[in-house]
Design a protein around this motif. Structure first.
Motif, mmCIF file in Angstrom:
data_model
loop_
_atom_site.group_PDB
_atom_site.id
_atom_site.type_symbol
_atom_site.label_atom_id
_atom_site.label_comp_id
_atom_site.label_asym_id
_atom_site.label_seq_id
_atom_site.Cartn_x
_atom_site.Cartn_y
_atom_site.Cartn_z
ATOM 1 N N GLU A 105 77.140 98.132 -40.691
ATOM 2 C CA GLU A 105 76.358 99.233 -40.118
ATOM 3 C C GLU A 105 76.629 99.368 -38.620
ATOM 4 N N GLN A 110 82.757 97.472 -38.280
ATOM 5 C CA GLN A 110 83.166 98.057 -39.552
ATOM 6 C C GLN A 110 84.578 97.642 -39.980
ATOM 7 N N LEU A 143 80.739 105.240 -46.899
ATOM 8 C CA LEU A 143 81.422 105.080 -45.617
ATOM 9 C C LEU A 143 82.508 106.139 -45.443
ATOM 10 N N LYS A 147 82.461 108.823 -42.413
ATOM 11 C CA LYS A 147 83.550 108.868 -41.445
ATOM 12 C C LYS A 147 84.286 110.205 -41.486
#
Length: 413
Positions: A105, A110, A143, A147
């Motif tokens: 997170e 990441q 994710l 992104k």
């Protein structure tokens, strides 16, 4: 080592080598973990190799007692050159994975977490299955969506590059997890945002990411069998056509064709694919195609697109459209024959102008139809479709020597 007699029950029935990590199936047969995982998960088998019994579950139970016997035997024969087998690592736990998800997170953590997940997945198939059970696929999909959205609104190019790097890493890992059917189906259900993110990756991702995106889409659509229509944006079809046009690799092209075939049974999707330029591209690719399976898939896709007026119009507008479809009939396979005849059937039934009928006669399509009608076994749908086309237009083709007499007799002189 060659002179030492190894107990037979130390040997894996698959590799015929000493088991490093013996595990037992529900059938009671013990295998080396690496060999049985490859058999079950990489090769997608659902039977016990030794007994041929269908497995109700693929749970692998560590045979600790046998492993200790093997280790003791190796230590005993160490002076004779036998290497000691180390105790195998325990599979990754759910709590360890959940901690990684939480750590990810933090934006600065990441990439490190994704690389750690990749390392875990590469160790063995058991870790991959544990990762799937713990929700790694949902984590990675979320994710990728996040992104992709952030990259589309980022103004600084360095930020875009970094965001795409994280998305590409997550997508690569998601593809290589080789999710089970239920995992793929769960990924697709109620997740239109994920499909839109994969569309963005196909548009602006690097070479590998574009391939991973379309391969993942193919797997998702194949498993779900798309019993319900999905409202896909026009951009989705434009990107599929671009990947097909770029001919990145044979695997990527075939995956793209399978995606088209999966999503085009519904009318709106057909029209969007046609508007994206799929029909002329498929015809151009057919002209140069020598690969049997690729040719079959192209004809199957064209058949679906010819179910709409726009698709038929595009086929007829291409100077080689009818000719290449006709040429492939009786030259590739029974699957190609079926698709080719279905395309001609759609054209003959809904778009048969005098000019089209004359072209079919000139390019030899009528001759192919006659051969199919006369040679194929009675009762085959392909033969019946050929018969229907010939019967429907026997008057226009009555001067052709190949038209059966009993069909000509249905029309007056």
């Amino acid at each position: 080592m060659d002179e030492i007699e190894i107990p037979s029950y130390f040997l894996c029935p698959i590799s015929l080598e000493i088991m490093k990590d013996p595990v037992t199936l529900s059938t009671g047969i013990t295998y080396d973990r690496e060999s049985i995982e490859k058999w079950l998960f990489s090769q997608k088998n659902n039977t016990c190799p030794a007994t041929k019994q269908v497995l109700l579950d693929s749970e692998l139970t560590p045979n600790i007692i046998l492993r200790r016997f093997i280790q003791s035997w190796c230590i005993l024969h160490a002076p004779e050159g036998v290497e000691r087998l180390p105790t195998p690592k325990a599979p990754i736990s759910k709590s360890q994975l959940l901690k990684l998800f939480k750590d990810a997170e933090a934006p600065n953590m990441q990439m490190k977490c994704l690389q750690r997940l990749r390392s875990i997945a590469s160790q063995n198939e058991t870790n991959k299955r544990c990762m799937e059970t713990a929700g790694t696929a949902d984590f990675l999909a979320s994710l990728i969506v996040k992104k992709t959205i952030e990259a589309s609104s980022a103004e600084v190019s360095e930020d875009v590059i970094e965001l795409r790097r994280a998305s590409d890493e997550a997508l690569s890992l998601l593809y290589h997890l080789q999710l089970s059917g239920s995992g793929l189906k769960s990924l697709l259900e109620n997740n239109i945002e994920f499909i839109e993110s994969l569309t963005s990756v196909m548009q602006s991702g690097n070479y590998d990411s574009r391939v991973y995106a379309v391969m993942l889409l193919k797997s998702m659509f194949e498993v779900d069998d798309l019993k319900q229509p999905i409202n896909l944006r026009p951009e989705f079809f434009f990107e599929l056509v671009d990947i097909l046009n770029d001919q990145i690799s044979q695997a990527a092209s075939k995956a793209t064709l399978k995606v088209l075939i999966s999503v085009c049974p519904w009318g709106r999707n057909r029209i969007k694919a046609v508007e994206a330029g799929a029909v002329p591209l498929l015809i151009d690719l057919l002209l140069d195609s020598s690969d049997k399976r690729a040719t079959e898939l192209m004809l199957m896709a064209l058949d679906l697109l010819c179910h709409c007026a726009e698709g038929r119009a595009e086929l007829l507008n291409h100077s080689a459209g009818l000719a290449i479809v006709s040429k492939k009939i009786l030259r590739v396979s029974s699957t190609a024959n079926e698709s080719g005849i279905r395309i001609l059937h759609s054209i003959s039934k809904f778009s048969a102008t005098p000019g089209v009928l004359q072209e079919m006669l000139q390019i030899g399509a009528v001759t192919k139809l006659c051969v199919v009608f006369q040679v194929f076994d009675r009762g085959l749908k392909t033969k019946e479709r050929a018969r229907e086309i010939l019967k429907l237009h026997a008057r226009a083709w009555r001067n052709s020597s190949c038209i059966p007499t009993h069909l000509l007799s249905l029309y007056p002189s």
